[in-house]
Structure formats: C-alpha cells, structure tokens
Design a protein around this motif. Sequence first.
Motif, mmCIF file in Angstrom:
data_model
loop_
_atom_site.group_PDB
_atom_site.id
_atom_site.type_symbol
_atom_site.label_atom_id
_atom_site.label_comp_id
_atom_site.label_asym_id
_atom_site.label_seq_id
_atom_site.Cartn_x
_atom_site.Cartn_y
_atom_site.Cartn_z
ATOM 1 N N VAL A 182 0.865 -1.182 0.000
ATOM 2 C CA VAL A 182 0.000 0.000 0.000
ATOM 3 C C VAL A 182 0.902 1.233 0.000
ATOM 4 C CG1 VAL A 182 -1.803 1.237 1.254
ATOM 5 C CG2 VAL A 182 -1.789 -1.269 1.240
ATOM 6 N N GLU A 183 0.834 1.986 -1.078
ATOM 7 C CA GLU A 183 1.666 3.182 -1.219
ATOM 8 C C GLU A 183 0.806 4.433 -1.050
ATOM 9 O OE1 GLU A 183 4.963 2.782 -4.413
ATOM 10 O OE2 GLU A 183 3.265 1.574 -5.120
ATOM 11 N N THR A 184 1.086 5.192 -0.022
ATOM 12 C CA THR A 184 0.447 6.483 0.186
ATOM 13 C C THR A 184 1.460 7.557 -0.235
ATOM 14 O OG1 THR A 184 1.225 7.050 2.404
ATOM 15 C CG2 THR A 184 -0.568 5.425 2.263
ATOM 16 N N PRO A 185 1.063 8.830 -0.250
ATOM 17 C CA PRO A 185 2.039 9.863 -0.582
ATOM 18 C C PRO A 185 3.253 9.887 0.345
ATOM 19 C CG PRO A 185 -0.174 10.741 -0.818
ATOM 20 C CD PRO A 185 -0.320 9.376 -0.207
ATOM 21 N N SER A 186 3.110 9.307 1.552
ATOM 22 C CA SER A 186 4.220 9.380 2.516
ATOM 23 C C SER A 186 4.735 8.035 3.012
ATOM 24 C CB SER A 186 3.786 10.201 3.747
ATOM 25 O OG SER A 186 2.699 9.557 4.404
ATOM 26 N N ARG A 187 4.034 6.942 2.711
ATOM 27 C CA ARG A 187 4.387 5.646 3.293
ATOM 28 C C ARG A 187 4.390 4.545 2.240
ATOM 29 N NH1 ARG A 187 2.885 6.173 8.940
ATOM 30 N NH2 ARG A 187 3.556 4.045 9.356
ATOM 31 N N ARG A 188 5.183 3.511 2.499
ATOM 32 C CA ARG A 188 5.151 2.291 1.702
ATOM 33 C C ARG A 188 4.947 1.134 2.676
ATOM 34 N NH1 ARG A 188 9.225 0.775 -3.216
ATOM 35 N NH2 ARG A 188 7.870 2.257 -4.292
ATOM 36 N N ILE A 189 3.717 0.646 2.730
ATOM 37 C CA ILE A 189 3.271 -0.299 3.754
ATOM 38 C C ILE A 189 3.081 -1.671 3.126
ATOM 39 C CG2 ILE A 189 1.473 -0.808 5.458
ATOM 40 C CD1 ILE A 189 0.746 2.278 5.198
ATOM 41 N N LEU A 190 3.670 -2.703 3.718
ATOM 42 C CA LEU A 190 3.449 -4.081 3.296
ATOM 43 C C LEU A 190 2.437 -4.706 4.255
ATOM 44 C CD1 LEU A 190 4.332 -6.390 1.368
ATOM 45 C CD2 LEU A 190 6.021 -7.030 3.096
ATOM 46 N N VAL A 191 1.278 -5.082 3.730
ATOM 47 C CA VAL A 191 0.225 -5.688 4.555
ATOM 48 C C VAL A 191 0.281 -7.206 4.382
ATOM 49 C CG1 VAL A 191 -2.251 -5.865 4.975
ATOM 50 C CG2 VAL A 191 -1.238 -3.647 4.356
ATOM 51 N N ASP A 192 0.602 -7.889 5.465
ATOM 52 C CA ASP A 192 0.726 -9.348 5.552
ATOM 53 C C ASP A 192 1.900 -9.847 4.712
ATOM 54 O OD1 ASP A 192 -1.289 -9.600 7.421
ATOM 55 O OD2 ASP A 192 -2.850 -9.886 5.908
ATOM 56 N N THR A 193 2.554 -10.892 5.210
ATOM 57 C CA THR A 193 3.822 -11.296 4.605
ATOM 58 C C THR A 193 3.892 -12.776 4.240
ATOM 59 O OG1 THR A 193 4.937 -11.682 6.736
ATOM 60 C CG2 THR A 193 5.044 -9.446 5.837
ATOM 61 N N GLY A 194 2.735 -13.436 4.075
ATOM 62 C CA GLY A 194 2.735 -14.777 3.506
ATOM 63 C C GLY A 194 3.411 -15.828 4.353
ATOM 64 N N LEU A 195 3.952 -16.847 3.671
ATOM 65 C CA LEU A 195 4.481 -18.035 4.340
ATOM 66 C C LEU A 195 5.972 -17.962 4.624
ATOM 67 C CD1 LEU A 195 2.599 -20.674 2.189
ATOM 68 C CD2 LEU A 195 2.321 -20.383 4.663
ATOM 69 N N GLY A 196 6.727 -17.348 3.717
ATOM 70 C CA GLY A 196 8.171 -17.283 3.894
ATOM 71 C C GLY A 196 8.886 -18.541 3.438
ATOM 72 N N ASN A 197 10.202 -18.446 3.392
ATOM 73 C CA ASN A 197 11.067 -19.581 3.020
ATOM 74 C C ASN A 197 11.701 -20.226 4.248
ATOM 75 O OD1 ASN A 197 10.604 -19.198 0.305
ATOM 76 N ND2 ASN A 197 12.660 -18.449 -0.189
ATOM 77 N N ASP A 198 12.050 -21.489 4.088
ATOM 78 C CA ASP A 198 12.886 -22.219 5.064
ATOM 79 C C ASP A 198 12.210 -22.464 6.413
ATOM 80 O OD1 ASP A 198 15.256 -22.227 3.337
ATOM 81 O OD2 ASP A 198 15.340 -20.076 3.750
ATOM 82 N N LYS A 199 10.908 -22.240 6.513
ATOM 83 C CA LYS A 199 10.243 -22.417 7.804
ATOM 84 C C LYS A 199 9.937 -23.898 8.047
ATOM 85 C CE LYS A 199 10.195 -17.955 8.083
ATOM 86 N NZ LYS A 199 9.948 -16.844 8.968
#
Length: 283
Positions: A60-77
Amino acid sequence: MQWQVGNVKITKLVEMETIGSTRFILPAATNDEIRKLPWLIPHFATEEGRLKMSIHSLVVETPSRRILVDTGLGNDKQGRGVPVWNNRDTPFLEIMAAAGFPPDSIDTVLCTHLHVDHVGWNTRLVGGKWVPTFPGARYLFGKTEYEYWRDYTAEPDKVAVFNDSVKPVVDAGLVDLIPSDHRLCEEISVIPTPGHSPGHMSVLIESAGERGLLSGDVAHHPCQMAHLDWCSVVDSDPAQSAASRHTIFSRFADTPTLVIGGHFSAGHIKRDGDAFRFEALGS
C-alpha cells in the motif's frame, strides 16, 4: 495486479495460488454448495465448484508511506501444519524487487493477524539465524493479537510460527504494538474484526473521497459473504467471526468501496437478500 484508491496505490504480490484442497479450511464449502452460488464463477471458483484462493501480500503506497500488509508463508520455515508450507524455497523477495519493492524500500509492515500465512516473510534465514526481512521498517502488530500468541503454548506449530516469524522482529526492536482502531497515517487506519483470531484487524483506506478495505481473514473466501455462518476451522471464536463478517460486510455493502481479501482478489460487496455477494473486479 494493481488498484488505485484516491492517492493510494495497492499492489498484490502473489506467493502461492491454489484451486481446491481448501476443505480443511472451509468444510461447509462443498462443491455442490459452491455451485449454488454462480456469481463465484469464474473468478472465485471453478465450474466444478472448487475454490480459488491465494496467499499474497499487499503493498500500500500512500504519498508518505510504503506499507506491506501481511507477509505470507516465507522460506525455510519448519514445523508448519501443512506439509507444502514447510521448507519453502521461492523467489518471492525477487518478485517483490522486480515489481519495484525491494525489501529496504518498505517502511512499514502491518500484519492483520499473526497466523502462519500472514507473517512468514517477516523474517528470513541468514547464517542459521532468523533476521528481519525488512530492517528499515517498523512492524505493526495488534497488541491483543501479539499478547495472545506470546502466551500461547497449546499447539507446537503455532508456537513455531511465533518463534521464527514474530519473536525475532520483537527482539530486534522493530515492533510497535497497536490498538485495533489505530490510525497509521492520514489515509490508512485499522478496524477491529476479531473472531478469526483474537485481535484480527482489517485495513481501511480513505483518500480523495474514495475508500478501500483490505479485509484480511475476516472471510477466507467470498462464499462466506453468502453464508456468514460458514467458519474457518482455525477461527478462534466462530460466533465472533460470523458477527464480524456481518458487521463489516453490512458497513461496506452497496458502496463503491474496493474490497480485497487476505486470500481473494478485488471486488465490491453487494447486498443479496439477508446476506451478500461479491462482484469481482478481475481475477
């Protein structure tokens, strides 16, 4: 895939897509029942009534922020309850970078809740140690949600998720615990939608007279808009989960609000008798 809400841009980054094999999540969603909801086809189900779902992150990109909402499963877990979620080796970070979002460009990570498929890329394995994937970001976790899982010991797979994908970020001093009605910035706030997990939050976007809702796992699939009582097997409080669905869908039904789920893509909520349906904006 990208969408615009006023001055806010939303980009979906897919880690995994599935067709079928979802009965373990939504046991009531049989093929026969899904075929009774023709509006689900083709975007959210196949002609045979098999559910289409994905695990994805949203930038989510706002004029002032770059926000990552939720990060999935990942590697090597390890220690995940679903075999294909263990020891993954995917180019997700390369996909992010190719889309214009290298990890060091993310300034905020917001987890709607702390389940396995929403926190995995919080960390990555470096030299045998879990380190924050986004070291320049503040990670925002719901206070209620975090405290519940911090003190939780009942299921080893849930404990493993906390220990490899949540605790290392806390230990690195990158976490802010937020109330479930917190405002991140002018355009972005969160809404309490508990039930799937004790502190589950959805994300409200308001910009230039337009609105968007990142609903997280308040519903895993649009079929739950037609059947509010269909609950995920991993809902911590099924009655509260159904109540949250009713509240949030009622609030945004028949409005131009762009809605994107934690496991399904964008559309608009429409009233349909005593329940709701979902009109897709593309698959």
